[in-house]
Design an enzyme around this catalytic site. Structure first.
Site, short mmCIF file in Angstrom:
data_model
loop_
_atom_site.label_atom_id
_atom_site.label_comp_id
_atom_site.label_asym_id
_atom_site.label_seq_id
_atom_site.Cartn_x
_atom_site.Cartn_y
_atom_site.Cartn_z
N ARG A 98 -10.53 4.78 9.44
CA ARG A 98 -9.52 4.25 8.51
C ARG A 98 -8.35 3.70 9.31
O ARG A 98 -7.81 4.38 10.18
CB ARG A 98 -9.05 5.37 7.55
CG ARG A 98 -10.15 5.75 6.55
CD ARG A 98 -10.01 7.18 6.09
NE ARG A 98 -8.68 7.43 5.53
CZ ARG A 98 -8.41 7.41 4.24
NH1 ARG A 98 -9.35 7.14 3.36
NH2 ARG A 98 -7.21 7.67 3.80
N PHE A 106 14.70 19.82 -1.58
CA PHE A 106 13.36 19.29 -1.79
C PHE A 106 13.23 17.87 -1.22
O PHE A 106 12.20 17.51 -0.64
CB PHE A 106 13.06 19.30 -3.30
CG PHE A 106 11.82 18.58 -3.71
CD1 PHE A 106 10.58 19.18 -3.54
CD2 PHE A 106 11.89 17.32 -4.27
CE1 PHE A 106 9.42 18.50 -3.92
CE2 PHE A 106 10.74 16.64 -4.65
CZ PHE A 106 9.50 17.24 -4.48
N TYR A 124 0.84 -1.20 0.00
CA TYR A 124 0.00 0.00 0.00
C TYR A 124 0.88 1.26 0.00
O TYR A 124 0.65 2.19 -0.78
CB TYR A 124 -0.96 0.02 1.20
CG TYR A 124 -1.76 1.30 1.25
CD1 TYR A 124 -2.81 1.51 0.36
CD2 TYR A 124 -1.43 2.33 2.13
CE1 TYR A 124 -3.52 2.71 0.36
CE2 TYR A 124 -2.13 3.53 2.14
CZ TYR A 124 -3.17 3.71 1.25
OH TYR A 124 -3.85 4.91 1.23
N ARG A 167 1.97 8.72 12.70
CA ARG A 167 1.57 9.94 13.39
C ARG A 167 0.05 10.17 13.35
O ARG A 167 -0.54 10.62 14.33
CB ARG A 167 2.29 11.14 12.76
CG ARG A 167 2.07 12.45 13.49
CD ARG A 167 2.36 13.65 12.59
NE ARG A 167 1.47 13.65 11.43
CZ ARG A 167 1.61 14.45 10.38
NH1 ARG A 167 2.62 15.31 10.33
NH2 ARG A 167 0.75 14.40 9.37
C1 PS7 Z 1 4.68 15.12 -6.09
C2 PS7 Z 1 5.97 16.30 -4.24
C3 PS7 Z 1 11.77 12.95 -3.02
C4 PS7 Z 1 12.45 10.79 -4.23
C5 PS7 Z 1 -0.42 14.14 -2.78
C6 PS7 Z 1 7.11 13.26 -1.66
C7 PS7 Z 1 -1.22 10.99 0.36
C8 PS7 Z 1 3.49 10.95 2.53
O1 PS7 Z 1 -2.20 12.42 5.90
O2 PS7 Z 1 -1.18 15.20 2.57
O3 PS7 Z 1 -3.02 12.08 3.57
O4 PS7 Z 1 -3.01 14.37 4.55
O5 PS7 Z 1 0.81 15.03 4.09
C9 PS7 Z 1 4.07 14.92 -3.65
C10 PS7 Z 1 10.53 10.81 -2.73
C11 PS7 Z 1 0.74 11.97 -2.94
C12 PS7 Z 1 6.07 11.10 -1.08
C13 PS7 Z 1 1.10 10.38 -0.18
C14 PS7 Z 1 2.89 14.10 -3.89
C15 PS7 Z 1 9.51 11.37 -1.84
C16 PS7 Z 1 -0.53 11.22 -2.99
C17 PS7 Z 1 4.97 11.72 -0.34
C18 PS7 Z 1 2.14 13.97 -2.62
C19 PS7 Z 1 8.13 11.01 -2.36
C20 PS7 Z 1 -0.58 10.06 -2.00
C21 PS7 Z 1 1.89 13.29 2.00
C22 PS7 Z 1 3.96 10.67 0.12
O6 PS7 Z 1 0.52 13.47 2.07
O7 PS7 Z 1 -0.86 13.20 4.05
C23 PS7 Z 1 4.86 15.41 -4.63
C24 PS7 Z 1 11.53 11.50 -3.30
C25 PS7 Z 1 0.81 13.29 -2.79
C26 PS7 Z 1 7.06 11.77 -1.66
C27 PS7 Z 1 -0.20 10.47 -0.58
C28 PS7 Z 1 1.62 11.10 0.94
C29 PS7 Z 1 2.21 12.34 0.92
C30 PS7 Z 1 2.99 11.20 1.15
P1 PS7 Z 1 -2.36 13.02 4.53
P2 PS7 Z 1 -0.18 14.32 3.20
MN MN Z 2 -5.08 8.82 1.10
#
Ligand code: PS7
Ligand code: MN
Ligand code: MN
Ligand code: MN
Ligand code: MN
Ligand code: MN
Length: 359
Positions: A209, A269, A152, A199
């Protein structure tokens, strides 16, 4: 360092940046500091995935409808003026979904190579989310085994790591060898996702959930809800410690990945969210308040980490070392995973020592 020139931007570009700021607490600042070559592509990547996650998270959408949109979300990017009106009125990202045409409009203008990456990841993530959304419909617990938990997290975050890495390499800001070791970029995303799932346990449970794998929590309590009952405080602390241990196993690969980054804005970043994550794991470790309310690292601590982790890899590793040390100090011999936690901490410390020897 890099300034946007808003006078040259179209209305839809401005709207995309407006929605980036509106929908992201943690990523908007680091994305906005990216090199101009990557700024708009990564912003759009974020907004596409934010779209998927807004649909995934909205429990008011019937599963059959949800599955269909999630599985076909990549095609949305070919439909001018596409809009999504089904989110509940109080959904904070509802406005982005209503006004999604600006994302489609801007998507058409970026380099085809970036379009291909974004579409490919959106398709695979959407299908993965749909699989788990169907699973949770037929079962109280969509995530039973640790293998399912990893899968997941791979779908919702490991794939983000892959997509971003392909974008870094495409822009020549990333070393192409980063693509030869998929475990490294997957771990970058999975480490963030697992930290978020640890967290947010209380908030997610209040929304009905559950992402903590049954394989782990059932070693400590009989029913998941027992974790939130004061009489099971010790079990809850040991259970969360095992969850932190599970996440810690990705830390060395994250550091290894960051050692392969050359461009400063890309390094920042990547490094800021990772160091925030290790600080968050430290905050959660043996801290019972995470079962009672939402906990967050303080603004001051976040600022300090931001300053340190953007110096260079060594300074970012110092942040890791500090929090590993703090976790070690809080580790308890009565915890069934005491030894495993100690070993996992030692593994990260040794890995850092191997890149930056102390004398
Ligand atoms: C494209 C920057 C840097 C190689 C929307 C960044 C939810 C933890 O609790 O809203 O659901 O509100 O804080 C980000 C790797 C992904 C992973 C994933 C896209 C790092 C959709 C972030 C972020 C890869 C699915 C936070 C994964 O969500 O949580 C971009 C390198 C999105 C990264 C989701 C979660 C992000 C997450 P909540 P958040
Ligand atoms: Mn989600
Ligand atoms: Mn969020
Ligand atoms: Mn979410
Ligand atoms: Mn959320
Ligand atoms: Mn969350």
């Amino acid at each position: 360092v890099h300034e946007r020139d808003e006078s040259k931007e179209t209305e839809s570009t401005k709207q995309c940046f407006k929605y980036l700021k509106m929908t992201s607490r943690s990523f908007s600042a680091v994305i906005q500091e990216l090199h101009p070559e990557l700024l708009l592509p990564v912003t759009l990547f974020y907004l596409v995935l934010r779209g998927l996650d807004t649909i995934e998270d909205d429990t008011s959408i019937p599963v059959q409808k949800k599955e269909l949109v999630l599985r076909n979300f990549d095609e949305v990017l070919d439909i001018d003026g596409w809009t999504y009106t089904e989110n509940r009125p109080e959904e904070k990202d509802r406005e982005l979904m209503l006004n999604y045409g600006c994302v489609v409009e801007e998507f058409k203008k970026i380099k085809p190579a970036y379009q291909v990456i974004i579409k490919d990841i959106a398709k695979r993530m959407g299908n993965g989310m749909a699989d788990y959304c169907v699973k949770s419909e037929n079962n109280d617990f969509a995530v039973v085994t640790c293998a399912e938990y990893d899968q997941y997290c791979y779908y919702v975050a490991g794939l983000v790591g892959e997509g971003l890495t392909r974008m870094f390499v495409e822009s020549k800001f990333g070393n192409p060898v980063l693509l030869d070791r998929p475990n490294l970029h997957n771990s970058m995303g999975i480490f963030l996702q697992k930290t978020n799932i640890i967290r947010d346990v209380r908030e997610d449970f209040d929304d009905r959930r559950i992402f903590w794998p049954k394989e782990i929590w059932s070693r400590h309590v009989d029913e998941f809800e027992d974790l939130f009952k004061p009489e099971y405080q010790e079990q809850a602390l040991n259970c969360s410690a095992e969850m932190v241990l599970n996440a810690l196993n990705h830390a060395d690969e994250c550091i290894f990945y960051m050692a392969g980054l050359r461009e400063q804005s890309v390094f920042n970043f990547c490094a800021i969210p990772q160091t925030m994550a290790i600080a968050t794991l430290d905050l959660c470790f043996r801290n019972y308040s995470m079962f009672q309310r939402n906990i967050k690292i303080t603004k001051g601590e976040a600022c300090q980490i931001m300053i340190e982790s953007t110096q260079n890899l060594q300074a970012a590793c110092d942040v890791f070392r500090r929090h590993i040390h703090s976790i070690r100090k809080k580790n308890r011999p009565q915890d069934p995973n005491f030894l495993k936690i100690s070993i996992a901490c030692g593994k990260v410390e040794q890995f850092i020592e191997s890149i930056f020897p102390s004398q």
